[in-house]
Write a protein that holds these residues in place. Structure first.
Motif, mmCIF file in Angstrom:
data_model
loop_
_atom_site.group_PDB
_atom_site.id
_atom_site.type_symbol
_atom_site.label_atom_id
_atom_site.label_comp_id
_atom_site.label_asym_id
_atom_site.label_seq_id
_atom_site.Cartn_x
_atom_site.Cartn_y
_atom_site.Cartn_z
ATOM 1 N N PRO A 75 -23.273 -82.903 -1.155
ATOM 2 C CA PRO A 75 -22.200 -81.981 -1.196
ATOM 3 C C PRO A 75 -21.037 -83.007 -1.843
ATOM 4 C CG PRO A 75 -23.556 -81.726 0.756
ATOM 5 C CD PRO A 75 -24.108 -82.816 -0.001
ATOM 6 N N LEU A 76 -21.034 -84.506 -1.564
ATOM 7 C CA LEU A 76 -19.903 -85.066 -1.978
ATOM 8 C C LEU A 76 -19.988 -85.102 -3.491
ATOM 9 C CD1 LEU A 76 -20.480 -88.282 0.319
ATOM 10 C CD2 LEU A 76 -18.693 -86.370 0.207
ATOM 11 N N LEU A 77 -21.206 -85.166 -4.174
ATOM 12 C CA LEU A 77 -21.207 -85.376 -5.790
ATOM 13 C C LEU A 77 -20.829 -83.827 -6.111
ATOM 14 C CD1 LEU A 77 -24.926 -86.777 -6.240
ATOM 15 C CD2 LEU A 77 -22.699 -87.864 -6.128
ATOM 16 N N TRP A 78 -21.047 -82.824 -5.619
ATOM 17 C CA TRP A 78 -20.654 -81.326 -5.823
ATOM 18 C C TRP A 78 -19.117 -81.450 -5.877
ATOM 19 C CZ3 TRP A 78 -18.671 -77.798 -1.928
ATOM 20 C CH2 TRP A 78 -18.407 -76.658 -2.591
ATOM 21 N N LYS A 132 -19.053 -73.238 -8.513
ATOM 22 C CA LYS A 132 -19.956 -72.263 -7.915
ATOM 23 C C LYS A 132 -20.321 -72.546 -6.440
ATOM 24 C CE LYS A 132 -22.407 -70.417 -12.073
ATOM 25 N NZ LYS A 132 -23.528 -70.191 -12.771
ATOM 26 N N LEU A 133 -21.448 -72.055 -5.999
ATOM 27 C CA LEU A 133 -21.722 -72.222 -4.510
ATOM 28 C C LEU A 133 -22.841 -73.070 -4.559
ATOM 29 C CD1 LEU A 133 -20.147 -70.768 -2.089
ATOM 30 C CD2 LEU A 133 -22.228 -69.162 -2.078
ATOM 31 N N LEU A 134 -22.693 -74.017 -3.452
ATOM 32 C CA LEU A 134 -23.829 -74.997 -3.406
ATOM 33 C C LEU A 134 -24.840 -74.278 -2.264
ATOM 34 C CD1 LEU A 134 -24.889 -77.855 -4.175
ATOM 35 C CD2 LEU A 134 -23.763 -78.679 -2.253
ATOM 36 N N PHE A 167 -27.041 -79.156 -12.141
ATOM 37 C CA PHE A 167 -26.159 -78.131 -11.657
ATOM 38 C C PHE A 167 -24.990 -77.840 -12.621
ATOM 39 C CE2 PHE A 167 -27.789 -80.502 -8.332
ATOM 40 C CZ PHE A 167 -27.994 -79.585 -7.095
ATOM 41 N N ASP A 168 -24.124 -76.862 -12.552
ATOM 42 C CA ASP A 168 -23.186 -76.545 -13.478
ATOM 43 C C ASP A 168 -22.285 -77.736 -14.081
ATOM 44 O OD1 ASP A 168 -24.240 -74.105 -13.800
ATOM 45 O OD2 ASP A 168 -22.387 -72.913 -13.037
ATOM 46 N N SER A 169 -21.989 -78.628 -12.883
ATOM 47 C CA SER A 169 -20.846 -79.509 -12.914
ATOM 48 C C SER A 169 -21.487 -80.979 -12.932
ATOM 49 C CB SER A 169 -19.690 -79.266 -12.043
ATOM 50 O OG SER A 169 -20.343 -79.185 -10.662
ATOM 51 N N PHE A 170 -22.630 -81.149 -12.581
ATOM 52 C CA PHE A 170 -23.020 -82.498 -12.416
ATOM 53 C C PHE A 170 -24.670 -82.237 -12.475
ATOM 54 C CE2 PHE A 170 -23.515 -81.020 -8.093
ATOM 55 C CZ PHE A 170 -24.341 -81.543 -7.555
#
Length: 646
Positions: free
Chosen positions: A554-557, A564-566, A582-585
């Motif tokens: 969750p910290l990376l997100w 978006k939703l994790l 993921f979309d952002s990482f």
């Protein structure tokens, strides 16, 4: 005074107090003891001698009690464990709410805020645009604890404990704030107002700090002194931060008289702004040309200025009858420039003309698209025509805020409505007071990151979602609160879920309407998502073995923008997958899949996380990415073991 230090940094004046050591005691269900840990059983403190057969063997940690035999308690008994440092806080997924597609998520963290702030430095150092907090006021009631105990009004260290408590948290909060442009807002009453003001000045010496007074209602009859119905907001404006003027609901014409009025409006104040303006005497009446300034000492009657054919000269009038001459608003060169752009308008008729000019700042805002007005053509006199013909006005309030919408009772009623409970939360802030406070600093930041680490009932997050609805923003609020008396489980999360969905848990709609700038129905809800996490504490060995990756993910997100939703499924999958996209990482855990992993990297990704203890391999992998890269678990461990924050 053992284990204490005087917080004066060599000062002999100003705010001087004792830095009271802060301890964190956790429930045994949340934090397991090891040999050497300190535990508290029935109010007495013990050291853990050994752990065997699912039991703790304890030794009293004071001399008088130590003479007794060791105490044996079941490992799963009800007791508290003192947090050992360095600590390794992580995030456990609890729940989520989805009511928007492809939108950044609001974040709720249940946990003690000191170590949550420490954790957030991994993801948000220097990124936060605004912090709004409403800390405990230290009134002497059971409104806050220090070292797991309520602070009694007769405690001689009461104020030192409060200042230590706040200073420890603000020290980390300062690391989170954007040093170039951000704002810290702190709500307080008179109990610690003066002390807080001095503390803020010492911690933010280069920032502009102002304090607003907010009327919060009728107050209660006190046993001593006057009735209290006022609280305060400290605004710490960091870097270039300054409050933005906001629309006040009024409108005005953008045309202003060419002739100056008020202070410094005489010809003698600016002689070069005294000149003739030549206006046609036949329709359409318009400015034909602009004359030159008269030399000082020469009046217009003796100047013998002859107007061009078909025009008459318009001069600044006198100040009162037979008084000194006034002047124009701008120089002759400036008026010629405005005339070329269509920013000069003529009114009246021959013998009784007046000239207006279009406000240049407003014209520039129209051209830049900052205002909703548009230039749709030109009038017969060559002046521009705008639609709508008036512009909305804006203002900054003074530092005395008074509105019935700001009353505490308004906040209480709304929280009760959203949770379906009576007196669900004591003294919540009015939604509209918080909304207006943060609006001044994030109105022009549609993607702002806001933090509230004394979140209580969740008012700040609610205010951020209201702002998003009003202007289409994608702001994110990170809310942090403990679960004392099940506040987070039974008030904060249900309240935020209800305001997003517009429904109670049983599916029935919530009746009622909001106040303030957005009088929409509560049942409409908000197009927002929410992630709910719980702060937990990991063992360093498990972190290094990769067993804590699901609770570090969750910290990376969050660091990559919480896009978006994790999902719970994604969080659990990271321990099994060779890599995850993921979309952002992106996250890669198995080196041999690097070629396959590279095929999925996109320009939209904010960061890449690489799980490896091999520094050379990490450097080689990182060289393939034009992104922010993290080496796990080293980057996380290093962040948590920094000693300059707690």
């Amino acid at each position: 005074m053992k284990n204490m230090s005087i917080k004066n940094d060599g000062r002999t004046f100003g705010l001087i107090y004792e830095d009271r050591p802060e301890e964190l005691w956790l429930e045994s269900t949340d934090y397991k003891p090891v040999v050497g840990s300190t535990v508290r059983v029935n109010g007495a403190d013990y050291n853990v001698e050994k752990i065997e057969d699912d039991s703790l063997w304890l030794e009293a940690n004071n001399k008088r009690e130590r003479e007794r035999e060791s105490v044996k308690v079941p490992l799963n008994a009800d007791y508290k464990v003192k947090l050992q440092t360095p600590a390794y806080p992580v995030l456990q997924f609890i729940d989520s709410v989805q009511n928007a597609k492809d939108k950044r998520s609001q974040i709720l963290i249940q946990g003690e805020n000191l170590y949550t702030l420490k954790l957030l430095t991994f993801a948000y150092a220097g990124k936060v645009d605004c912090i709004y907090i409403d800390p405990p006021y230290n009134t002497g009631s059971t409104d806050w604890k220090y070292n797991n105990n309520f602070v009694h009004p007769t405690d001689v260290y009461r104020h030192s404990k409060w200042l230590s408590f706040i200073e420890h948290r603000l020290r980390i909060a300062k690391l989170l704030l954007n040093p170039a442009n951000s704002c810290l807002i702190v709500a307080i009453d008179e109990t610690e107002r003066d002390e807080l003001g001095l503390l803020l000045k010492q911690m933010f010496p280069e920032s502009l700090i102002q304090m607003a007074s907010v009327i919060t209602g009728g107050g209660n009859d006190p046993s001593v002194g006057f009735n209290k119905s006022i609280e305060y907001l400290f605004f710490v404006m960091i870097g270039s931060s300054t409050p933005q003027k906001l629309p006040d609901g009024n409108k005005k014409t953008p045309w202003i008289p060419l002739q100056r009025s008020g202070n410094h409006s005489l010809r003698s104040d600016r002689p070069k702004e005294f000149y003739p303006v030549f206006i046609s005497t036949e329709k359409p009446y318009r400015v034909v040309s602009v004359g030159s300034p008269l030399p000082e000492g020469i009046d217009r009657e003796s100047a013998n200025i002859v107007p061009p054919d078909g025009t008459e000269a318009l001069w600044p009038s006198r100040h009162k009858k037979n008084g000194p001459y006034l002047r124009w608003y701008c120089s002759s060169e400036g008026l010629r420039d405005l005339l070329k752009k269509g920013l000069v308008k003529v009114k009246g008729h021959p013998g009784n003309f007046s000239v207006s000019i279009f406000s240049k700042p407003i014209f520039e805002k129209i051209e830049s698209g900052e205002l909703e007005n548009h230039i749709v053509g030109y009038e017969e006199d060559g002046s521009i025509k705008i639609d709508p013909p008036y512009v909305a006005t804006s203002h900054l309030p003074n530092l005395n805020w008074s509105s019935s919408d700001y009353y505490t009772a308004v906040g209480s009623k709304l929280v009760d409505t959203l949770t379906g409970k009576s007196k669900a939360f004591p003294y919540p802030k009015s939604l509209y007071a918080v909304e207006d406070a943060i609006r001044f600093f994030v109105a022009n930041k549609p993607n702002a990151l806001i933090l509230d680490f004394f979140a209580g009932s969740g008012t700040t997050a609610h205010a951020v979602m209201r702002l998003n609805k009003q202007d289409g923003g994608r702001r994110v609020c990170v809310s942090v609160t403990n679960n004392e008396n099940k506040i987070c489980d039974e008030v904060t999360f249900p309240r935020l879920k209800a305001c997003i969905t517009g429904k109670y848990p049983d599916g029935s709609v919530i009746e009622g309407t909001y106040k303030g700038r957005d009088e929409s129905s509560i049942k409409e809800g908000y197009e927002e998502n929410l992630e709910y996490f719980k702060l937990c504490y990991a063992d360093r060995e498990n972190v290094e073995l990769g067993k804590e990756l699901p609770r570090i993910l969750p910290l990376l997100w969050m660091s990559s923008g919480s896009k978006k939703l994790l999902t719970q499924e994604e969080i659990q999958e990271c321990t099994k997958a060779h890599y995850m996209i993921f979309d952002s990482f992106g996250l890669i855990t198995q080196y041999r899949f690097i070629s396959e992993f590279l095929n999925y990297i996109t320009n939209e990704m904010e960061l890449i996380a690489i799980s490896t203890f091999d520094d050379e391999r990490y450097q080689w992998l990182a060289s393939h990415f034009a992104k922010n890269c993290y080496q796990l678990p080293q980057a996380y461990v290093h962040s948590m073991e920094r000693e300059d924050e707690i």
